[in-house]
Design a protein around this motif. Structure first.
Motif, mmCIF file in Angstrom:
data_model
loop_
_atom_site.group_PDB
_atom_site.id
_atom_site.type_symbol
_atom_site.label_atom_id
_atom_site.label_comp_id
_atom_site.label_asym_id
_atom_site.label_seq_id
_atom_site.Cartn_x
_atom_site.Cartn_y
_atom_site.Cartn_z
ATOM 1 N N LEU A 100 -2.707 11.210 -2.073
ATOM 2 C CA LEU A 100 -1.881 12.077 -2.918
ATOM 3 C C LEU A 100 -2.012 13.533 -2.491
ATOM 4 N N ALA A 101 -3.220 13.961 -2.185
ATOM 5 C CA ALA A 101 -3.428 15.341 -1.733
ATOM 6 C C ALA A 101 -2.715 15.579 -0.409
ATOM 7 N N GLU A 102 -2.865 14.656 0.523
ATOM 8 C CA GLU A 102 -2.261 14.804 1.854
ATOM 9 C C GLU A 102 -0.734 14.806 1.744
ATOM 10 N N LEU A 103 -0.179 13.902 0.965
ATOM 11 C CA LEU A 103 1.272 13.839 0.780
ATOM 12 C C LEU A 103 1.774 15.082 0.056
ATOM 13 N N SER A 104 1.038 15.547 -0.935
ATOM 14 C CA SER A 104 1.421 16.776 -1.633
ATOM 15 C C SER A 104 1.452 17.949 -0.663
ATOM 16 N N ALA A 105 0.440 18.042 0.188
ATOM 17 C CA ALA A 105 0.401 19.126 1.168
ATOM 18 C C ALA A 105 1.588 19.030 2.124
ATOM 19 N N ALA A 106 1.865 17.845 2.644
ATOM 20 C CA ALA A 106 2.981 17.690 3.582
ATOM 21 C C ALA A 106 4.301 18.058 2.908
ATOM 22 N N ASN A 107 4.491 17.617 1.696
ATOM 23 C CA ASN A 107 5.725 17.910 0.970
ATOM 24 C C ASN A 107 5.890 19.409 0.748
ATOM 25 N N GLU A 108 4.884 20.036 0.172
ATOM 26 C CA GLU A 108 4.990 21.452 -0.174
ATOM 27 C C GLU A 108 5.010 22.340 1.066
ATOM 28 N N LEU A 109 4.236 21.992 2.086
ATOM 29 C CA LEU A 109 4.234 22.805 3.300
ATOM 30 C C LEU A 109 5.562 22.708 4.038
ATOM 31 N N ASP A 110 6.208 21.558 3.988
ATOM 32 C CA ASP A 110 7.547 21.457 4.572
ATOM 33 C C ASP A 110 8.489 22.427 3.860
ATOM 34 N N LEU A 111 8.452 22.437 2.546
ATOM 35 C CA LEU A 111 9.332 23.334 1.790
ATOM 36 C C LEU A 111 9.005 24.794 2.081
ATOM 37 N N ALA A 112 7.717 25.118 2.132
ATOM 38 C CA ALA A 112 7.309 26.501 2.383
ATOM 39 C C ALA A 112 7.702 26.953 3.793
ATOM 40 N N ARG A 113 7.634 26.052 4.741
ATOM 41 C CA ARG A 113 7.998 26.401 6.114
ATOM 42 C C ARG A 113 9.506 26.593 6.243
ATOM 43 N N ILE A 114 10.281 25.770 5.590
ATOM 44 C CA ILE A 114 11.734 25.765 5.781
ATOM 45 C C ILE A 114 12.448 26.794 4.897
ATOM 46 N N ASP A 115 11.800 27.204 3.789
ATOM 47 C CA ASP A 115 12.462 28.073 2.809
ATOM 48 C C ASP A 115 11.577 29.283 2.470
ATOM 49 N N GLU A 145 0.828 -1.206 0.000
ATOM 50 C CA GLU A 145 0.000 0.000 0.000
ATOM 51 C C GLU A 145 0.863 1.256 0.000
ATOM 52 N N ALA A 146 1.869 1.299 0.867
ATOM 53 C CA ALA A 146 2.756 2.470 0.920
ATOM 54 C C ALA A 146 3.512 2.637 -0.389
ATOM 55 N N GLU A 147 3.962 1.527 -0.971
ATOM 56 C CA GLU A 147 4.692 1.629 -2.239
ATOM 57 C C GLU A 147 3.777 2.128 -3.338
ATOM 58 N N GLU A 148 2.515 1.720 -3.335
ATOM 59 C CA GLU A 148 1.570 2.205 -4.344
ATOM 60 C C GLU A 148 1.412 3.726 -4.240
ATOM 61 N N ILE A 149 1.392 4.247 -3.027
ATOM 62 C CA ILE A 149 1.302 5.696 -2.829
ATOM 63 C C ILE A 149 2.577 6.363 -3.340
ATOM 64 N N VAL A 150 3.732 5.796 -3.011
ATOM 65 C CA VAL A 150 5.015 6.347 -3.478
ATOM 66 C C VAL A 150 5.039 6.382 -4.998
ATOM 67 N N TYR A 151 4.643 5.282 -5.636
ATOM 68 C CA TYR A 151 4.643 5.251 -7.101
ATOM 69 C C TYR A 151 3.699 6.315 -7.659
ATOM 70 N N ALA A 152 2.493 6.392 -7.128
ATOM 71 C CA ALA A 152 1.515 7.364 -7.643
ATOM 72 C C ALA A 152 2.034 8.784 -7.469
ATOM 73 N N TYR A 153 2.649 9.068 -6.332
ATOM 74 C CA TYR A 153 3.186 10.414 -6.097
ATOM 75 C C TYR A 153 4.306 10.713 -7.092
ATOM 76 N N ALA A 154 5.184 9.748 -7.303
ATOM 77 C CA ALA A 154 6.292 9.935 -8.240
ATOM 78 C C ALA A 154 5.800 10.049 -9.673
ATOM 79 N N ALA A 155 4.777 9.279 -10.006
ATOM 80 C CA ALA A 155 4.270 9.235 -11.378
ATOM 81 C C ALA A 155 3.391 10.421 -11.729
ATOM 82 N N CYS A 156 2.944 11.161 -10.733
ATOM 83 C CA CYS A 156 1.976 12.240 -10.955
ATOM 84 C C CYS A 156 2.560 13.348 -11.835
#
Length: 179
Positions: free
Chosen positions: A125-140, A79-90
């Motif tokens: 995908l939405a939740e992971l996208s938010a976590a990814n982008e919000l981390d970048l926005a917070r740190i940079d 399940e986790a790998e399917e999410i990783v693939y979908a996020y990478a493939a998006c």
């Protein structure tokens, strides 16, 4: 499991790959921690820690080739790998505009195939996208200044897919867009 994944990430060089806010490994750990703070289930947290294994539309450097998907699945679960693939493939440009729609048009940037992911995967995908982008926005701050308005608009469109903690974090990091 997390210790094994962290050791593998170090072995694959994630600790030496530059990324906003330090290294790719530091970013991956922050994304996993942010998802955990939102109450994400274990598979999504593991996907957060591993979301860059195949590269992404925004960060093309891959740690593993797609031919080794089974190895990642053996470590983090199917399940986790399917999410990783979908996020990478998006293909973000093609997929994000309709991701919140019931019949989303998700374009796989690796294959060119367009399909509509299951609702659970669209939420992840939405939740992971938010976590990814919000981390970048917070740190940079420069990243936040350059992309904040666009990210606010994206996460407003994805609002129905995001958890309440993710929506709160969007407001905290990106503001409400007023003024």
């Amino acid at each position: 499991m997390s210790d094994h994944v962290l050791a593998w990430l170090r072995e694959l060089g994630a600790r030496e790959i530059a990324h906003p806010g330090g290294t790719l490994l530091a970013h991956l750990e922050r994304v996993e921690n942010l998802l955990a703070s939102w109450g994400a289930r274990p598979a999504l947290r593991r996907a957060g820690l591993c979301h860059a294994f195949y590269g992404t539309d925004g960060f093309p450097r891959a740690l593993l080739p797609l031919a080794r998907r089974a190895e990642l699945a053996a470590v983090i679960g199917d399940e986790a790998e399917e999410i990783v693939y979908a996020y990478a493939a998006c293909d973000r440009t093609a997929s994000y505009p309709t991701l919140a729609c019931e019949e989303a048009a998700f374009r796989d940037r690796f294959t060119g195939h367009v399909h509509s992911p299951a609702p659970w995967l669209r939420r992840d995908l939405a939740e992971l996208s938010a976590a990814n982008e919000l981390d970048l926005a917070r740190i940079d701050p420069a990243f936040r200044d350059a992309w904040g308005a666009e990210l606010r608009a994206l996460f407003e469109r994805l609002r129905g897919l995001l958890s309440e903690p993710a929506r709160r974090e969007c407001r905290t990091v990106l503001g409400d867009g007023e003024g």
